[in-house]
Motif scaffolding. Structure first.
Motif, mmCIF file in Angstrom:
data_model
loop_
_atom_site.group_PDB
_atom_site.id
_atom_site.type_symbol
_atom_site.label_atom_id
_atom_site.label_comp_id
_atom_site.label_asym_id
_atom_site.label_seq_id
_atom_site.Cartn_x
_atom_site.Cartn_y
_atom_site.Cartn_z
ATOM 1 N N ASN A 11 13.156 17.443 32.721
ATOM 2 C CA ASN A 11 12.740 18.778 32.290
ATOM 3 C C ASN A 11 13.960 19.697 32.231
ATOM 4 O O ASN A 11 14.746 19.760 33.170
ATOM 5 C CB ASN A 11 11.714 19.369 33.261
ATOM 6 C CG ASN A 11 10.470 18.535 33.338
ATOM 7 O OD1 ASN A 11 9.928 18.123 32.322
ATOM 8 N ND2 ASN A 11 10.020 18.247 34.541
ATOM 9 N N PHE A 12 14.108 20.420 31.129
ATOM 10 C CA PHE A 12 15.216 21.351 30.983
ATOM 11 C C PHE A 12 14.977 22.572 31.865
ATOM 12 O O PHE A 12 13.903 23.170 31.831
ATOM 13 C CB PHE A 12 15.366 21.793 29.524
ATOM 14 C CG PHE A 12 15.934 20.710 28.652
ATOM 15 C CD1 PHE A 12 17.302 20.549 28.535
ATOM 16 C CD2 PHE A 12 15.105 19.849 27.965
ATOM 17 C CE1 PHE A 12 17.839 19.546 27.747
ATOM 18 C CE2 PHE A 12 15.631 18.841 27.168
ATOM 19 C CZ PHE A 12 16.997 18.687 27.064
ATOM 20 N N LEU A 13 15.990 22.931 32.631
ATOM 21 C CA LEU A 13 15.896 24.105 33.501
ATOM 22 C C LEU A 13 16.594 25.311 32.888
ATOM 23 O O LEU A 13 16.158 26.440 33.070
ATOM 24 C CB LEU A 13 16.518 23.798 34.862
ATOM 25 C CG LEU A 13 15.906 22.621 35.618
ATOM 26 C CD1 LEU A 13 16.692 22.351 36.885
ATOM 27 C CD2 LEU A 13 14.443 22.887 35.929
ATOM 28 N N ALA A 14 17.692 25.063 32.186
ATOM 29 C CA ALA A 14 18.441 26.139 31.523
ATOM 30 C C ALA A 14 19.287 25.512 30.429
ATOM 31 O O ALA A 14 19.796 24.412 30.585
ATOM 32 C CB ALA A 14 19.322 26.875 32.522
ATOM 33 N N MET A 15 19.406 26.236 29.315
ATOM 34 C CA MET A 15 20.201 25.746 28.190
ATOM 35 C C MET A 15 21.077 26.863 27.644
ATOM 36 O O MET A 15 20.657 28.007 27.588
ATOM 37 C CB MET A 15 19.279 25.265 27.057
ATOM 38 C CG MET A 15 18.517 24.012 27.357
ATOM 39 S SD MET A 15 17.456 23.511 25.986
ATOM 40 C CE MET A 15 18.651 23.197 24.714
ATOM 41 N N ALA A 16 22.272 26.498 27.233
ATOM 42 C CA ALA A 16 23.160 27.454 26.573
ATOM 43 C C ALA A 16 22.898 27.403 25.075
ATOM 44 O O ALA A 16 22.378 26.417 24.553
ATOM 45 C CB ALA A 16 24.614 27.096 26.849
ATOM 46 N N SER A 17 23.288 28.463 24.399
ATOM 47 C CA SER A 17 23.145 28.472 22.946
ATOM 48 C C SER A 17 24.247 27.624 22.328
ATOM 49 O O SER A 17 25.237 27.274 22.976
ATOM 50 C CB SER A 17 23.210 29.901 22.410
ATOM 51 O OG SER A 17 24.474 30.444 22.688
ATOM 52 N N GLU A 18 24.077 27.274 21.085
ATOM 53 C CA GLU A 18 25.055 26.431 20.398
ATOM 54 C C GLU A 18 26.180 27.230 19.758
ATOM 55 O O GLU A 18 27.219 26.667 19.426
ATOM 56 C CB GLU A 18 24.351 25.585 19.335
ATOM 57 C CG GLU A 18 23.397 24.578 19.921
ATOM 58 C CD GLU A 18 22.760 23.696 18.867
ATOM 59 O OE1 GLU A 18 23.286 23.638 17.735
ATOM 60 O OE2 GLU A 18 21.754 23.067 19.177
ATOM 61 N N ASP A 19 25.983 28.525 19.584
ATOM 62 C CA ASP A 19 26.962 29.310 18.820
ATOM 63 C C ASP A 19 27.644 30.424 19.611
ATOM 64 O O ASP A 19 28.365 31.229 19.038
ATOM 65 C CB ASP A 19 26.294 29.888 17.579
ATOM 66 C CG ASP A 19 25.126 30.792 17.923
ATOM 67 O OD1 ASP A 19 24.659 30.762 19.084
ATOM 68 O OD2 ASP A 19 24.673 31.531 17.038
ATOM 69 N N LYS A 20 27.461 30.472 20.926
ATOM 70 C CA LYS A 20 28.074 31.522 21.734
ATOM 71 C C LYS A 20 28.751 30.899 22.949
ATOM 72 O O LYS A 20 28.351 29.849 23.428
ATOM 73 C CB LYS A 20 27.014 32.502 22.240
ATOM 74 C CG LYS A 20 26.274 33.248 21.170
ATOM 75 C CD LYS A 20 25.211 34.124 21.788
ATOM 76 C CE LYS A 20 24.297 34.691 20.720
ATOM 77 N NZ LYS A 20 23.110 35.283 21.308
ATOM 78 N N ASP A 21 29.780 31.579 23.474
ATOM 79 C CA ASP A 21 30.371 31.200 24.749
ATOM 80 C C ASP A 21 29.492 31.776 25.843
ATOM 81 O O ASP A 21 29.238 32.992 25.866
ATOM 82 C CB ASP A 21 31.789 31.759 24.881
ATOM 83 C CG ASP A 21 32.771 31.065 23.965
ATOM 84 O OD1 ASP A 21 32.519 29.895 23.603
ATOM 85 O OD2 ASP A 21 33.793 31.693 23.617
ATOM 86 N N GLU A 22 29.005 30.911 26.721
ATOM 87 C CA GLU A 22 28.106 31.359 27.783
ATOM 88 C C GLU A 22 28.398 30.598 29.065
ATOM 89 O O GLU A 22 28.907 29.479 29.038
ATOM 90 C CB GLU A 22 26.647 31.095 27.401
ATOM 91 C CG GLU A 22 26.181 31.856 26.192
ATOM 92 C CD GLU A 22 24.759 31.493 25.801
ATOM 93 O OE1 GLU A 22 24.021 32.416 25.455
ATOM 94 O OE2 GLU A 22 24.398 30.304 25.854
ATOM 95 N N LEU A 23 28.031 31.205 30.171
ATOM 96 C CA LEU A 23 28.042 30.560 31.467
ATOM 97 C C LEU A 23 26.585 30.285 31.825
ATOM 98 O O LEU A 23 25.783 31.220 31.903
ATOM 99 C CB LEU A 23 28.692 31.455 32.525
ATOM 100 C CG LEU A 23 28.662 30.930 33.949
ATOM 101 C CD1 LEU A 23 29.496 29.661 34.063
ATOM 102 C CD2 LEU A 23 29.171 31.991 34.906
ATOM 103 N N VAL A 24 26.245 29.032 31.996
ATOM 104 C CA VAL A 24 24.864 28.652 32.272
ATOM 105 C C VAL A 24 24.710 28.400 33.761
ATOM 106 O O VAL A 24 25.492 27.661 34.362
ATOM 107 C CB VAL A 24 24.469 27.375 31.497
ATOM 108 C CG1 VAL A 24 23.027 27.009 31.762
ATOM 109 C CG2 VAL A 24 24.719 27.559 30.025
ATOM 110 N N THR A 25 23.701 29.016 34.358
ATOM 111 C CA THR A 25 23.387 28.786 35.764
ATOM 112 C C THR A 25 21.903 28.471 35.877
ATOM 113 O O THR A 25 21.105 28.854 35.016
ATOM 114 C CB THR A 25 23.717 30.015 36.639
ATOM 115 O OG1 THR A 25 22.923 31.120 36.195
ATOM 116 C CG2 THR A 25 25.187 30.370 36.563
ATOM 117 N N ALA A 26 21.553 27.752 36.930
ATOM 118 C CA ALA A 26 20.148 27.430 37.159
ATOM 119 C C ALA A 26 19.942 27.109 38.628
ATOM 120 O O ALA A 26 20.851 26.607 39.296
ATOM 121 C CB ALA A 26 19.725 26.238 36.308
#
Length: 59
Positions: A11-26
């Motif tokens: 199960n996906f808990l958190a996903m980053a976008s494909e077109d932006k620089d992001e820091l993903v936390t979960a």
């Protein structure tokens, strides 16, 4: 891009976008790992040290 966190059941808990620089936390429930291993015992009982002999027999 496309970084993500998922739990041991896939199960996906958190996903980053494909077109932006992001820091993903979960938040992750690490106790779920042991629960899944008890229920689906493939990972508990696997023996990777025995795989070498099986693949030697492949053409």
């Amino acid at each position: 891009g496309s970084s993500y966190f998922c739990d041991p059941r896939g199960n996906f808990l958190a996903m980053a976008s494909e077109d932006k620089d992001e820091l993903v936390t979960a938040e992750m429930n690490l106790d779920l790992i042991e629960e899944v291993r008890r229920t689906w015992q493939f990972f508990r009982d696997r023996r990777p040290d025995t795989y070498e002999n099986m693949v030697k027999q492949l053409p």
